[in-house]
Write an enzyme that holds these catalytic residues in place. Sequence first.
Site, PDB file in Angstrom:
ATOM      1  N   GLU A  56      47.328  44.548  53.088  1.00 63.95           N
ATOM      2  CA  GLU A  56      46.469  45.927  52.984  1.00 63.95           C
ATOM      3  C   GLU A  56      45.881  46.775  53.679  1.00 63.95           C
ATOM      4  OE1 GLU A  56      43.739  45.004  49.078  1.00 63.95           O
ATOM      5  OE2 GLU A  56      42.511  46.978  49.931  1.00 63.95           O
ATOM      6  N   LYS A  87      41.473  39.428  54.154  1.00 63.03           N
ATOM      7  CA  LYS A  87      40.087  40.185  54.138  1.00 63.03           C
ATOM      8  C   LYS A  87      39.538  39.864  54.874  1.00 63.03           C
ATOM      9  CE  LYS A  87      37.200  43.553  51.180  1.00 63.03           C
ATOM     10  NZ  LYS A  87      37.659  43.542  49.375  1.00 63.03           N
ATOM     11  N   ASP A  96      50.008  46.196  49.899  1.00 61.68           N
ATOM     12  CA  ASP A  96      48.754  46.576  49.165  1.00 61.68           C
ATOM     13  C   ASP A  96      48.792  47.903  49.906  1.00 61.68           C
ATOM     14  OD1 ASP A  96      48.856  45.401  47.492  1.00 61.68           O
ATOM     15  OD2 ASP A  96      47.242  44.729  47.992  1.00 61.68           O
ATOM     16  N   MET A 124      55.186  41.717  40.054  1.00 62.82           N
ATOM     17  CA  MET A 124      54.549  40.736  41.143  1.00 62.82           C
ATOM     18  C   MET A 124      53.075  40.617  39.957  1.00 62.82           C
ATOM     19  SD  MET A 124      50.648  40.953  42.613  1.00 62.82           S
ATOM     20  CE  MET A 124      50.224  42.710  43.741  1.00 62.82           C
ATOM     21  N   ASP A 149      39.608  51.479  48.584  1.00 64.60           N
ATOM     22  CA  ASP A 149      40.242  51.956  47.585  1.00 64.60           C
ATOM     23  C   ASP A 149      40.849  53.202  47.375  1.00 64.60           C
ATOM     24  OD1 ASP A 149      40.901  48.852  47.830  1.00 64.60           O
ATOM     25  OD2 ASP A 149      39.543  48.262  46.145  1.00 64.60           O
ATOM     26  N   HIS A 173      46.514  40.822  37.129  1.00 69.71           N
ATOM     27  CA  HIS A 173      46.208  40.011  37.276  1.00 69.71           C
ATOM     28  C   HIS A 173      46.134  39.331  35.846  1.00 69.71           C
ATOM     29  CE1 HIS A 173      43.836  41.616  40.158  1.00 69.71           C
ATOM     30  NE2 HIS A 173      43.888  40.364  40.700  1.00 69.71           N
ATOM     31  N   ASP A 196      47.582  49.853  45.655  1.00 63.23           N
ATOM     32  CA  ASP A 196      45.735  48.418  45.137  1.00 63.23           C
ATOM     33  C   ASP A 196      45.165  49.615  45.932  1.00 63.23           C
ATOM     34  OD1 ASP A 196      44.282  47.243  44.467  1.00 63.23           O
ATOM     35  OD2 ASP A 196      44.442  45.597  46.244  1.00 63.23           O
ATOM     36  N   GLU A 211      46.974  37.325  50.442  1.00 73.27           N
ATOM     37  CA  GLU A 211      46.532  39.155  51.142  1.00 73.27           C
ATOM     38  C   GLU A 211      45.033  38.664  51.852  1.00 73.27           C
ATOM     39  OE1 GLU A 211      45.556  41.606  47.546  1.00 73.27           O
ATOM     40  OE2 GLU A 211      44.998  42.971  49.026  1.00 73.27           O
ATOM     41  N   ASP A 236      43.720  40.988  34.600  1.00 75.27           N
ATOM     42  CA  ASP A 236      43.902  42.449  33.493  1.00 75.27           C
ATOM     43  C   ASP A 236      45.018  42.302  32.634  1.00 75.27           C
ATOM     44  OD1 ASP A 236      42.895  42.260  35.932  1.00 75.27           O
ATOM     45  OD2 ASP A 236      45.129  43.077  36.616  1.00 75.27           O
ATOM     46  N   ASP A 289      35.432  48.205  51.761  1.00 73.49           N
ATOM     47  CA  ASP A 289      36.817  48.039  50.862  1.00 73.49           C
ATOM     48  C   ASP A 289      36.627  49.228  49.643  1.00 73.49           C
ATOM     49  OD1 ASP A 289      39.108  47.211  50.449  1.00 73.49           O
ATOM     50  OD2 ASP A 289      38.696  46.253  48.685  1.00 73.49           O
ATOM     51  N   HIS A 301      42.292  46.639  54.377  1.00 71.20           N
ATOM     52  CA  HIS A 301      41.464  45.912  54.772  1.00 71.20           C
ATOM     53  C   HIS A 301      41.652  45.595  56.090  1.00 71.20           C
ATOM     54  CE1 HIS A 301      41.986  43.683  50.185  1.00 71.20           C
ATOM     55  NE2 HIS A 301      41.056  43.975  50.294  1.00 71.20           N
TER      56      HIS A 301
HETATM   57  C1  GLT Z   1      40.924  43.410  44.259  1.00 73.74           C
HETATM   58  C2  GLT Z   1      41.173  43.217  45.827  1.00 73.74           C
HETATM   59  C3  GLT Z   1      43.050  43.237  45.937  1.00 73.74           C
HETATM   60  C4  GLT Z   1      43.479  42.525  45.332  1.00 73.74           C
HETATM   61  C5  GLT Z   1      43.723  42.302  44.325  1.00 73.74           C
HETATM   62  C6  GLT Z   1      44.953  40.945  44.122  1.00 73.74           C
HETATM   63  S1  GLT Z   1      42.296  41.913  43.089  1.00 73.74           S
HETATM   64  O1  GLT Z   1      41.193  44.613  43.081  1.00 73.74           O
HETATM   65  O2  GLT Z   1      40.179  44.409  46.119  1.00 73.74           O
HETATM   66  O3  GLT Z   1      42.783  44.121  47.717  1.00 73.74           O
HETATM   67  O4  GLT Z   1      44.546  43.275  46.480  1.00 73.74           O
HETATM   68  O5  GLT Z   1      44.013  39.994  43.597  1.00 73.74           O
HETATM   69 MN    MN Z   2      40.890  46.535  48.562  1.00 78.89          MN
HETATM   70 MN    MN Z   3      44.464  44.405  47.839  1.00 78.35          MN
END
Ligand code: GLT
Ligand code: MN
Ligand code: MN
Length: 390
Positions: A218, A184, A246, A89, A258, A55, A292, A182, A58, A256, A221
Amino acid sequence: MDPYQPTKDDRFSFGLWTVGNPGADPFGGPVREVMDPCYIVQKLAECGAWGVSLHDNDLVPFGASAAERDAIVKDFRAALDAHEIVVPMATTNLFSHAVFKDGAFTANDSKVRAFALRKTMDAIDLGVELGASTHVFWGGREGAEADACRDPRDAVKRMRDAMNFLCEYVRDQGYETRFALEPKPNEPRGDNYFPTIGHMLHFITTLDHSDMVGVNPEVAHDTISGLSFSQGVGQAMDAGKLFHIDLNAQKIGRYDQDLRFGSEDVRQAFLLVRLLEGTMGTPPYEGPRHFDAHAYRTEDEAGVWDFAKGCMRTYNILRAKAVAFDADDEVRDLMAGTQSWEIDPLLSYSRDNVRKLRELDIDLDGIARQGLGYERLDQIMMEYIFGVRG
Ligand code: GLT
Ligand code: MN
Ligand code: MN
């Protein structure tokens, strides 16, 4: 030589925010030190990664002066070159600052929407300067709790206006950047706009320059909502819209998470890798294999690199298993047994085919009685995953 050791050819990338995640959650503060982006680049290279994504904030803190920005970018560029890491990216943080509490591109206040456009143009410039060919849009704050606050059609329209504006900006600058949106379903908002891959794919068809815009799905998501991620990704690939991905892991119905790639729902992870790699003989996904995800909050820095290596190693293990599964004679025989190839040419429209279809002798009872062998097929797949076959 370890066959699962990542190489640059694997095109594995990580967000600065992923391995750099200091472990804060809504109930507790950070448990790890914040790492310098240049140090992250060095460590990712040591782990075998190919790329790093980011980002804007970041790398360049919010509110930094132009001179500060340029100095930071110069140091980062030097680290990328020294460690042969690319930036495939970039994306824009349109969610952390409180000004985005009601959304960025969909906020009711057009001053907020104006600021979001300005911030994104700067982030696109930054990405291009670092060599990124894709700009991701994750609409973290594009959603609502009190849905009476806006007509959902206005949210869609505002997002469309923003994408059209930014596509024109990219064209006007002569950039080659493509956008990856993306989806979600929720979090941090109660309900996010454009919650699934399917919502996003349709939205893209309504844009002025839809050829420039694809999706960045992702794992976590779609899995939050209990959807099949590999089916969603398959539809995106069919549409020619899988511009980025992702990778992580997630339990259905939770926040979420991750998690490290492949650490939950190994079946889906296997099916996803199989699809992306085209081991069925289909065209593979050519973009970055981007993670991600972040390390558990229990970990120190060593655990972060264990996490990163684990993501890549699991991907490579699953790829080897998918190759072997699709080359397995019993799998091929089982799949062939479900087809009637000779009929396929009749299924495209012509008057002649209409006549042939009407005359075709189809043994409905026979087909209905025939077992398809999917229990066996699935057991073989699981035995590959378990490591007792192949
Ligand atoms: C954040 C989010 C992710 C996105 C990122 C990109 S930031 O961590 O949870 O799913 O991909 O903005
Ligand atoms: Mn996520
Ligand atoms: Mn993501």
